[in-house]
Structures are given as structure tokens and as C-alpha cells.
Design an enzyme around this catalytic site. Structure first.
Site, PDB file in Angstrom:
ATOM      1  N   GLU A 206      32.204  42.877  45.999  1.00 14.08           N
ATOM      2  CA  GLU A 206      31.296  42.379  44.960  1.00 14.08           C
ATOM      3  C   GLU A 206      29.969  41.899  45.551  1.00 14.08           C
ATOM      4  O   GLU A 206      29.239  41.142  44.920  1.00 14.08           O
ATOM      5  CB  GLU A 206      31.967  41.249  44.173  1.00 14.08           C
ATOM      6  CG  GLU A 206      33.166  41.746  43.378  1.00 14.08           C
ATOM      7  CD  GLU A 206      33.642  40.777  42.318  1.00 14.08           C
ATOM      8  OE1 GLU A 206      33.219  39.604  42.337  1.00 14.08           O
ATOM      9  OE2 GLU A 206      34.436  41.196  41.466  1.00 14.08           O
ATOM     10  N   LYS A 337      36.908  40.101  30.056  1.00 18.42           N
ATOM     11  CA  LYS A 337      36.580  41.384  30.683  1.00 18.42           C
ATOM     12  C   LYS A 337      36.893  42.440  29.638  1.00 18.42           C
ATOM     13  O   LYS A 337      38.070  42.633  29.296  1.00 18.42           O
ATOM     14  CB  LYS A 337      37.456  41.601  31.916  1.00 18.42           C
ATOM     15  CG  LYS A 337      37.134  40.676  33.102  1.00 18.42           C
ATOM     16  CD  LYS A 337      38.231  40.811  34.145  1.00 18.42           C
ATOM     17  CE  LYS A 337      37.846  40.227  35.499  1.00 18.42           C
ATOM     18  NZ  LYS A 337      39.015  40.140  36.406  1.00 18.42           N
TER      19      LYS A 337
HETATM   20  P1  PGA Z   1      38.789  42.355  39.689  1.00 18.57           P
HETATM   21  O1  PGA Z   1      38.250  40.947  40.153  1.00 18.57           O
HETATM   22  O2  PGA Z   1      37.714  43.054  38.947  1.00 18.57           O
HETATM   23  O3  PGA Z   1      39.151  43.027  40.984  1.00 18.57           O
HETATM   24  O4  PGA Z   1      39.988  42.083  38.821  1.00 18.57           O
HETATM   25  C1  PGA Z   1      37.422  40.125  39.389  1.00 18.57           C
HETATM   26  C2  PGA Z   1      38.067  38.792  39.117  1.00 18.57           C
HETATM   27  O5  PGA Z   1      39.229  38.557  39.481  1.00 18.57           O
HETATM   28  O6  PGA Z   1      37.469  37.936  38.473  1.00 18.57           O
HETATM   29 ZN    ZN Z   2      39.493  36.560  38.457  1.00 14.99          ZN
END
Ligand code: PGA
Ligand code: ZN
Length: 423
Positions: A206, A337
Site C-alpha cells: 500500500e 469496502k
Molecule cells: P486488504 O487490506 O485490502 O488486503 O484487505 C486492507 C485492510 O485490511 O484494511
Molecule cells: Zn483492515
């Protein structure tokens, strides 16, 4: 006319060179919208199903079947639907699969159409997606939560916890918030190099530092030093947030801090986190325990009173899991998400339920993401209050920050600071 005329999907790549679904939805008035969907690494078991091809191509990660579903079943179903009618496209999409997590068609296929159709409707109305979702009035810019040091599944387990982030709680504008965080990231890199961690020049998934600085407490120490080195006041100007991503530490009978050679019970892990909160200006902790430990979460939320306790894998942007969580007071904030849910309508519903329960909401990117910037418009249009996109390196991260900077510079906006009252 704003009826859907044509839907075309193709296989694109995300920031980890894994295939992902991209899609363009065109309307009868000639306007259109495009979307590319993201993909996680520390995924929860309750997320919408991500359809992958298997086989040899891209180590089994191809999405040609999902693309095919968009071009056939999904396209047939939404063609002729009025994209300008709120929720009309998503209601059709949500009925198609028969499985609430889209096990047959793929959540990645469904989300691509949902977002592209939302963008097409905004284009037809001659406004941004943020404006279309928000309606009239000043657009609320979210408080960013910015990754500085990465661990867990995003950095080869350099440290055990997945994300150490900063929250610019004292900033007066979005532009100032970003500048402060960029300063801290650079100071953290310099300090880590000065401490002998040559890998601090490398970046994690990230865009954060993926450096094995020792244990979790050492990483927190480094972060607080970096805030000071940036000339900012820890707590008052720059606070700290942690994503433990505890699912990733769970072995079946405990939580393993492999980088520290320790194994903890749920109670001990919460004690450990409470210790970090006591010693550092931590205002937010995410995924403090594994996704099935509802009692543990309620205990942790009580124990960590005054801190934002965010459920990511715990809720997986799912309505019934959030309802269970609010009933049990298992957290006080939800990570949203959209690809965990599958449609914009579904994800927005979760965000609004959380808000009705008095909880904070954080819109989030995924560790595998793309240059597409629609997430920024969602955070603004939905008035999420907070956004988490990763760090300030790598363009799939900066695309979202840059979109928010563009809105601040060009639209009628107000910078929302959910921490003002708290600090
Ligand atoms: P991921 O991580 O997109 O790999 O799930 C992001 C998070 O855990 O906030
Ligand atoms: Zn997370």
C-alpha cells in the site's frame, strides 16, 4: 434518455499485477462511465465472492469468467434499465445471482457494473459522482487515515500488525492534512535508514514502509519519533491509527506475533493494544480480534473506551453482520469496502445503518487497487467522514488523494474533522 445501452467488460491489472474486472457502461444519451475494481490480500471470510479462473494463467488469478459474466448475464439484465433512477441498476444486480455473496457470478463482476453505471448516471447529469451521490450543499471532504509503516500480509510480515497509520487530527484543510502526512512518511524513512534498516527505501503493497523495524512497539516508537521529527505535535496535530488485522495472526487457538516470537490469547492481545494506546497517541484501532469472536470484540470495545474501534473483516461491509455488531456493541465504527459488499447500494446501506447507530464510518481502498479514483467520490458523496487508502507513495494510492485535492481546489467543499470535538 439515460437507459443502459451497452455494457462491456475486460480484464485489467491491479497494483499487484493480478487481473481485475474493468467495465464501461454506456447510456442511450451517449454518456458513459468506467470502473475498475480493487482486490484485498487480508480478506475476511464473509466478503462478497471474488471469482477467479484457476488454472495456470496468472497463477489462477485470471478473471475471464467474471468478465464473461458481465458481458453476457449482467449486460442482458441491466440493458434498458434507467441508470438515472436511484438504485434501479443495483436492485437488478442484487437479484441476479441467487446467492447473497455472488458466489456464481462473482462480486467482482457485479461491482464493476454497479460503479460504472453510477458514474454513467453522473456523467449524464453533467455532475461528478461525488455531487450526484451527495446532492446539493457543500461536499464534505473526509479525514484521511494514512499508512506510514506496513506489516502483516502487505509487507511479508515485516512486523505483525498490518498497518501503522497517521491521522492529521489538527489539520484545517485536506491539502494541509496530506502535506503533514507526507512529511511524517519521509521522516520515518530517514529515521529507519539512520537506525540501520536499509530496506526502508522499499515500499509495501500500500506504499508504506515495509521495513522489519523489530516488534510492534518498536514500530510505534519509530512512528511517534517521525511525527516529532516532522515538527508536528503527536496527539494534537498528528494522531496514530492501527490496523491489527487480527485474522492474519489467528492460528486456531491463539494469536501469534511471529516477528516477536510470542503467542497471545484474545485477552492478552487486547491488553497489548491497550498498552500501545496508553503509551502513544492512538485514536483508532481496527480488526483488534478475529472475525468470529463477537464476545471478545465487545470486551475490547469496552476496554478501549474513548478509542475508535473499527470492524473491517468483522463486518465485511455486510448488513446482517453490522446489525449483529451494533446489537452487541462489538465496535463503534465500521470500515466500508464496497467490494466486500458487491454494490454501491449495498455498501451505502451499511454505511447509513452504522451512522444511524451513532458509529463512525471509514471508506477504504484495498491493498490491491488501481489508478481508478471513484473511491474518493464515494467518501465525499456519502459523507463518510474518514477515508483510508494506504500511503502517499504509488499512484493507485495518490489517485484517490489527488481526486480529493481536486475537489477541494475546484468544488464547494468543507473539510470534515471528526476528531475536532474529541481532541
Ligand atoms: P486488504 O487490506 O485490502 O488486503 O484487505 C486492507 C485492510 O485490511 O484494511
Ligand atoms: Zn483492515
Amino acid at each position: 434518455m439515460t437507459r443502459i445501452d451497452r455494457v462491456v467488460a475486460w480484464e485489467a491489472l491491479d497494483s499487484r499485477a493480478r487481473p481485475t474486472v474493468a467495465c464501461r457502461v454506456s447510456l442511450s444519451d451517449g454518456s458513459s462511465g468506467r470502473a475498475v475494481v480493487p482486490s484485498g490480500a487480508s480478506t475476511g471470510s464473509y466478503e462478497a465472492f471474488e471469482l477467479r479462473d484457476g488454472g495456470d494463467r496468472y497463477f489462477g488469478m485470471g478473471v475471464r469468467r467474471a468478465v464473461e459474466h458481465v458481458n453476457t448475464t449482467l449486460a442482458d439484465a441491466v440493458t434498458g434499465v434507467d441508470a438515472a433512477e436511484p438504485d434501479a441498476v443495483d436492485l437488478v444486480l442484487e437479484e441476479l445471482d441467487g446467492d447473497s455473496r455472488y458466489a456464481r457470478l462473482g462480486g467482482n463482476a457485479v461491482l464493476a457494473v454497479s460503479v460504472a453505471a453510477g458514474r454513467a448516471a453522473a456523467a449524464a447529469a453533467g455532475v461528478s459522482l461525488a455531487r450526484r451521490l451527495h446532492g446539493p450543499g457543500a461536499l464534505p471532504l473526509p479525514m484521511p487515515m494514512i499508512n506510514i509503516i506496513s506489516g502483516g500480509a502487505h509487507a511479508g510480515r515485516a512486523i505483525d500488525i498490518q498497518d501503522l497509520l497517521v491521522v492529521p487530527v489538527g489539520a484545517d484543510s485536506f491539502a494541509q492534512a496530506l502535506e503533514w502526512c507526507a512529511r511524517v512518511r519521509e521522516e520515518a524513512r530517514r529515521l529507519a535508514l539512520a537506525d540501520g534498516h536499509a530496506a526502508a527505501v522499499l515500499v509495501a503493497d500500500e506504499g508504506g514502509l515495509g521495513v522489519p523495524v523489530g516488534g510492534n512497539a518498536d514500530a510505534l516508537e519509530l512512528l511517534t519519533r517521525a511525527i516529532e521529527a516532522a515538527g508536528l505535535t503527536p496527539g494534537a496535530q498528528l494522531a496514530v491509527a492501527i490496523d491489527v488485522a487480527a485474522n492474519q495472526l489467528w492460528t486456531g487457538d491463539g494469536y501469534e506475533l511471529a516477528a516477536e516470537g510470542r503467542a497471545l490469547t484474545a485477552g492478552e492481545l487486547v491488553d497489548e493494544i491497550a498498552g500501545w494506546v496508553a503509551r502513544h497517541p492512538v485514536v483508532s484501532v481496527e480488526d483488534v480480534l478475529r472475525e468470529d469472536d463477537w464476545e471478545g470484540w465487545a470486551m475490547a470495545t469496552e476496554r478501549l473506551a474513548g478509542v475508535q474501534v473499527v470492524g473491517d473483516d468483522l463486518f465485511a461491509t455486510d448488513h446482517s453482520r453490522l446489525a449483529e455488531g451494533t446489537r452487541r456493541q462489538a465496535a463503534n465504527a465500521v470500515l466500508v469496502k464496497v467490494n466486500q459488499n458487491g454494490t454501491l447500494r449495498g455498501a451505502r446501506g451499511v454505511l447509513e445503518s452504522a451512522r444511524r447507530a451513532g458509529w463512525a464510518t471509514v471508506v477504504s481502498a484495498r491493498s490491491g487497487d488501481t489508478e481508478d479514483d471513484w473511491l474518493a467520490d464515494l467518501a465525499v458523496g456519502w459523507g463518510a467522514g474518514q477515508i483510508k487508502v494506504g500511503s502517499l507513495h504509488r499512484s493507485e494510492r495518490c489517485a484517490k488523494w489527488n481526486r480529493l485535492l481536486e475537489l477541494e481546489a475546484t468544488a464547494d467543499t468543507v473539510f470534515r474533522n471528526p476528531w475536532r470535538e474529541v481532541t
